[in-house]
Structures are given as C-alpha cells and as structure tokens.
Design an enzyme around this catalytic site. Structure first.
Site, PDB file in Angstrom:
ATOM      1  N   SER A  27       0.821  -1.221   0.000  1.00  0.00           N
ATOM      2  CA  SER A  27       0.000   0.000   0.000  1.00  0.00           C
ATOM      3  C   SER A  27       0.849   1.263   0.000  1.00  0.00           C
ATOM      4  O   SER A  27       1.678   1.453   0.882  1.00  0.00           O
ATOM      5  CB  SER A  27      -0.872   0.058   1.260  1.00  0.00           C
ATOM      6  OG  SER A  27      -1.804  -0.972   1.255  1.00  0.00           O
ATOM      7  N   HIS A  58      -3.541   0.308  -4.546  1.00  0.00           N
ATOM      8  CA  HIS A  58      -3.074  -0.917  -5.204  1.00  0.00           C
ATOM      9  C   HIS A  58      -3.522  -0.851  -6.659  1.00  0.00           C
ATOM     10  O   HIS A  58      -4.713  -0.907  -6.944  1.00  0.00           O
ATOM     11  CB  HIS A  58      -3.692  -2.154  -4.535  1.00  0.00           C
ATOM     12  CG  HIS A  58      -3.168  -2.395  -3.162  1.00  0.00           C
ATOM     13  ND1 HIS A  58      -2.122  -3.246  -2.912  1.00  0.00           N
ATOM     14  CD2 HIS A  58      -3.516  -1.880  -1.983  1.00  0.00           C
ATOM     15  CE1 HIS A  58      -1.869  -3.241  -1.617  1.00  0.00           C
ATOM     16  NE2 HIS A  58      -2.705  -2.423  -1.030  1.00  0.00           N
ATOM     17  N   HIS A  80      -5.682  -9.409  -0.516  1.00  0.00           N
ATOM     18  CA  HIS A  80      -5.691  -9.469   0.942  1.00  0.00           C
ATOM     19  C   HIS A  80      -6.764 -10.446   1.407  1.00  0.00           C
ATOM     20  O   HIS A  80      -7.800 -10.595   0.758  1.00  0.00           O
ATOM     21  CB  HIS A  80      -5.986  -8.083   1.527  1.00  0.00           C
ATOM     22  CG  HIS A  80      -4.964  -7.062   1.163  1.00  0.00           C
ATOM     23  ND1 HIS A  80      -5.028  -6.341   0.003  1.00  0.00           N
ATOM     24  CD2 HIS A  80      -3.835  -6.679   1.799  1.00  0.00           C
ATOM     25  CE1 HIS A  80      -3.979  -5.542  -0.062  1.00  0.00           C
ATOM     26  NE2 HIS A  80      -3.230  -5.727   1.014  1.00  0.00           N
ATOM     27  N   TYR A  82      -8.891 -10.065   3.628  1.00  0.00           N
ATOM     28  CA  TYR A  82     -10.192  -9.427   3.900  1.00  0.00           C
ATOM     29  C   TYR A  82     -11.018  -9.208   2.640  1.00  0.00           C
ATOM     30  O   TYR A  82     -12.185  -8.862   2.714  1.00  0.00           O
ATOM     31  CB  TYR A  82     -10.014  -8.104   4.659  1.00  0.00           C
ATOM     32  CG  TYR A  82      -9.099  -7.096   4.004  1.00  0.00           C
ATOM     33  CD1 TYR A  82      -9.488  -6.376   2.887  1.00  0.00           C
ATOM     34  CD2 TYR A  82      -7.823  -6.867   4.513  1.00  0.00           C
ATOM     35  CE1 TYR A  82      -8.649  -5.457   2.293  1.00  0.00           C
ATOM     36  CE2 TYR A  82      -6.968  -5.947   3.929  1.00  0.00           C
ATOM     37  CZ  TYR A  82      -7.391  -5.242   2.819  1.00  0.00           C
ATOM     38  OH  TYR A  82      -6.543  -4.343   2.227  1.00  0.00           O
ATOM     39  N   GLU A  83     -10.403  -9.393   1.454  1.00  0.00           N
ATOM     40  CA  GLU A  83     -11.177  -9.211   0.222  1.00  0.00           C
ATOM     41  C   GLU A  83     -12.102 -10.401  -0.038  1.00  0.00           C
ATOM     42  O   GLU A  83     -13.057 -10.281  -0.804  1.00  0.00           O
ATOM     43  CB  GLU A  83     -10.239  -8.953  -0.958  1.00  0.00           C
ATOM     44  CG  GLU A  83      -9.572  -7.574  -0.839  1.00  0.00           C
ATOM     45  CD  GLU A  83      -8.501  -7.316  -1.885  1.00  0.00           C
ATOM     46  OE1 GLU A  83      -8.863  -7.149  -3.051  1.00  0.00           O
ATOM     47  OE2 GLU A  83      -7.314  -7.302  -1.521  1.00  0.00           O
ATOM     48  N   ALA A 111       3.024  -2.172   4.064  1.00  0.00           N
ATOM     49  CA  ALA A 111       2.877  -1.115   5.059  1.00  0.00           C
ATOM     50  C   ALA A 111       2.457  -1.810   6.350  1.00  0.00           C
ATOM     51  O   ALA A 111       1.658  -2.742   6.311  1.00  0.00           O
ATOM     52  CB  ALA A 111       1.812  -0.128   4.606  1.00  0.00           C
ATOM     53  N   MET A 209      -1.687  -6.599   7.251  1.00  0.00           N
ATOM     54  CA  MET A 209      -2.776  -7.442   6.730  1.00  0.00           C
ATOM     55  C   MET A 209      -2.392  -8.181   5.453  1.00  0.00           C
ATOM     56  O   MET A 209      -3.265  -8.547   4.659  1.00  0.00           O
ATOM     57  CB  MET A 209      -4.021  -6.583   6.493  1.00  0.00           C
ATOM     58  CG  MET A 209      -4.517  -5.867   7.741  1.00  0.00           C
ATOM     59  SD  MET A 209      -5.931  -4.817   7.385  1.00  0.00           S
ATOM     60  CE  MET A 209      -5.993  -3.788   8.868  1.00  0.00           C
ATOM     61  N   SER A 210      -1.098  -8.389   5.242  1.00  0.00           N
ATOM     62  CA  SER A 210      -0.698  -8.998   3.965  1.00  0.00           C
ATOM     63  C   SER A 210       0.522  -9.885   4.151  1.00  0.00           C
ATOM     64  O   SER A 210       0.810 -10.349   5.257  1.00  0.00           O
ATOM     65  CB  SER A 210      -0.394  -7.890   2.948  1.00  0.00           C
ATOM     66  OG  SER A 210       0.750  -7.167   3.349  1.00  0.00           O
ATOM     67  N   ASN A 233       2.795   3.658  11.049  1.00  0.00           N
ATOM     68  CA  ASN A 233       2.198   4.136  12.310  1.00  0.00           C
ATOM     69  C   ASN A 233       2.641   3.243  13.460  1.00  0.00           C
ATOM     70  O   ASN A 233       3.066   2.113  13.244  1.00  0.00           O
ATOM     71  CB  ASN A 233       0.664   4.097  12.203  1.00  0.00           C
ATOM     72  CG  ASN A 233       0.140   2.710  11.835  1.00  0.00           C
ATOM     73  OD1 ASN A 233       0.185   2.314  10.665  1.00  0.00           O
ATOM     74  ND2 ASN A 233      -0.312   1.972  12.816  1.00  0.00           N
ATOM     75  N   HIS A 245      -6.309   4.239   6.862  1.00  0.00           N
ATOM     76  CA  HIS A 245      -5.760   3.894   5.541  1.00  0.00           C
ATOM     77  C   HIS A 245      -5.142   5.126   4.873  1.00  0.00           C
ATOM     78  O   HIS A 245      -4.125   5.016   4.185  1.00  0.00           O
ATOM     79  CB  HIS A 245      -6.854   3.277   4.654  1.00  0.00           C
ATOM     80  CG  HIS A 245      -6.301   2.668   3.393  1.00  0.00           C
ATOM     81  ND1 HIS A 245      -5.326   1.681   3.406  1.00  0.00           N
ATOM     82  CD2 HIS A 245      -6.561   2.908   2.092  1.00  0.00           C
ATOM     83  CE1 HIS A 245      -5.025   1.357   2.148  1.00  0.00           C
ATOM     84  NE2 HIS A 245      -5.757   2.079   1.339  1.00  0.00           N
TER      85      HIS A 245
HETATM   86  N1  HPA Z   1      -2.366  -2.551  11.492  1.00  0.00           N
HETATM   87  C1  HPA Z   1      -2.612  -3.364  10.447  1.00  0.00           C
HETATM   88  N2  HPA Z   1      -2.220  -3.075   9.212  1.00  0.00           N
HETATM   89  C2  HPA Z   1      -1.562  -1.921   9.022  1.00  0.00           C
HETATM   90  C3  HPA Z   1      -1.279  -1.039  10.071  1.00  0.00           C
HETATM   91  C4  HPA Z   1      -1.708  -1.379  11.382  1.00  0.00           C
HETATM   92  O1  HPA Z   1      -1.500  -0.643  12.365  1.00  0.00           O
HETATM   93  N3  HPA Z   1      -0.607   0.001   9.519  1.00  0.00           N
HETATM   94  C5  HPA Z   1      -0.478  -0.259   8.196  1.00  0.00           C
HETATM   95  N4  HPA Z   1      -1.055  -1.425   7.890  1.00  0.00           N
END
Ligand code: HPA
Length: 274
Positions: A27, A58, A80, A82-83, A111, A209-210, A233, A245
């Site tokens: 991402s 993406h 992902h 979640y898709e 990310a 998440m990937s 983050n 996001h």
């Molecule tokens: N959690 C899950 N996925 C993420 C995060 C997070 O804090 N930051 C970027 N992708």
C-alpha cells in the site's frame, strides 16, 4: 490452466524476458515500479486468474523491465485475506506465475504498524519471521504436488542469504534497517488495543494485513523470500494517533523514497554477484 495462459500472454508482450527477481509492492509503495527501465506494463485485467485489486493504493498491474541492472517483474497490487471471494486462488496465481516466469527470489514489501516504540513511522524493517493470525492459508484444500509438497518446513522461510544482502545494501545506502517479526492480522478493521498488547507479548514487532499468504505460497513452490515493512504508524493504543488507511498511504509515499534506495542497492548487489 490460467498460469500457463498468463505466462503465454506475458511472453507474447515481452518475448524472451526472464526476470530474476519478483517484487510485490504494498500500500502506497508503488512508486518503485516507476523506476523500472524499459518497462512493459500489463494490467492484471489482461491476465487470466489475476486479482483485480479493490483497495485504493493498489494499482493492479505487472511491470517487466530492469531495475538496478537486474531483470525484474514487479507485481503492483496484491490480494488481501479481507477481500474474500476467490482471493486465495488469485494469490496463488500471482506468486506461481512469477515462479513460472523463472524468478528465484520474491521480495515483498508492505505497510505495517509497529509494536516497538523505538521503531516509529517512517522506519523500514527487515522481516525475520512471521506469525500467522489470519485464520486462513492460501494452500488449504487439495495439494497440487506439481507445485510443492503437502507438508513443508517454514524454518528460514525468510532466506538468510537474501536477508544478509539487504543488511549490506542498507549499510551501503546509509539506511537504518532494524529487524522484526511480522504478525498478519485478517482485517479489514485495525486491531483493538487489547489485541496489540497480546501480539506484543507473543513476540511480534510489526502488524499488517498482507505478506504471509504470499510467503506461504512462495515457500511451498521453493522460491526464496525476503520481505520489508514500511512502518506507517505505531500500532493501535501505543500513541494518541489512531491508524487509518489515509495515513498508511501518505506515510507509505514518504517511505517509498528510502525503500526505493534500499531495493536498488539490493538489486545492484545481485547484479555484481556475491
Ligand atoms: N495494522 C494493520 N495493518 C496496518 C497497520 C496497522 O496498524 N498500519 C499499516 N497497515
């Protein structure tokens, strides 16, 4: 079989091209693909069985060309957990097409949130190992022995020799590269503060998440893997900010500059041999 069809289409668009390395960009990290020389860009929509990503950031295209003097295939856009839907099948196609094109190594980027306060937003982290909390595995279901065995080891799943190259590349490019364990969370929600506290005690340093599904498919078919997280983050509950996001995309764009330097230095080291 769609992998053979995809490979045929790719070969027709770029005859005789044999990439050594496949890059998967996460991402907000797609800018690296813009640096590819003599690019041939193929939309995933033109490749049977490929995912058509639904998430902002993406783009869903394959780029073939040269980066840092090495022939690469860049997979710009991924699937992902979640898709949902037929994501597992499409994810297998993505990784196995790279294998079929002849690559030896898969370099994944993502990310991620950091669970280590001293590794803040803007950091790049080399993934040493992972914890799969997805409750999902793209290799579930009948095993296709043509790709790999039913049961396989995940020891050294993140290839020690490739990791060493990344350490050297980071040192030569003047980029700090801490190392950590990546925990894959299914999403699409960000984690709860209690989950983050639990994941820290489990030994995870990063959450995202990937990546883990691709690593599983790659190791199953014998590809060497390296993976990097771009920390966008601190994980939920560790600061006053809450993950979003938009923040992932904005921070990703900022980190993409050092990520690009690091990947170039890594590829240049491959070009020059050991
Ligand atoms: N959690 C899950 N996925 C993420 C995060 C997070 O804090 N930051 C970027 N992708």
């Amino acid at each position: 079989m769609s992998i053979d069809d995809a490979v045929r289409i790719i070969a027709a668009r770029r005859p005789g091209f044999r990439p050594r390395v496949a890059l998967v960009l996460g991402s907000g990290l797609g800018a690296v693909a813009e640096r590819i020389e003599q690019p041939t860009r193929i939309s995933y929509a033109d490749l049977p069985g490929f995912p058509v990503p639904t998430v902002a950031g993406h783009s869903g295209s394959m780029v073939l060309g040269t980066l840092g003097g090495v022939d690469v295939v860049c997979l710009n856009g991924r699937v992902h957990a979640y898709e949902g839907g037929d994501g597992a099948a499409r994810l297998r196609v993505l990784v196995r097409t790279a294998k079929q094109l002849g690559v030896d190594a898969l370099v994944l980027t993502n990310a991620a949130g950091s669970m280590r306060r001293e590794v803040g937003p803007g950091s790049l982290v080399l993934i040493r190992d992972h914890i799969n909390m997805l409750g999902f595995n793209p290799l579930q279901g009948p095993n296709d022995e043509a790709w790999g065995p039913r049961f396989f080891s995940m020891r050294d799943a993140y290839d020690p020799a490739l990791a060493q190259r990344f350490r050297q590349a980071a040192a030569s490019a003047g980029i700090a590269l801490p190392e950590g364990v990546y925990l894959a969370y299914p999403g699409p929600n960000f984690e709860t503060p209690a989950e983050i506290r639990a994941f820290r005690t489990m030994g995870a340093d990063l959450v995202g998440m990937s990546t883990v599904p691709e690593v599983l498919v790659a190791r199953h078919c014998g590809l060497s893997v390296a993976a990097l997280s771009a920390v966008t983050n601190l994980a939920e509950g560790m600061s006053d900010d809450t993950p979003s996001h938009d923040e992932t995309l904005a921070q990703g764009a900022a980190i993409a500059i050092s990520l690009e330097k690091l990947i170039l230095a890594f590829l240049e080291s491959l070009k020059h041999g050991v």
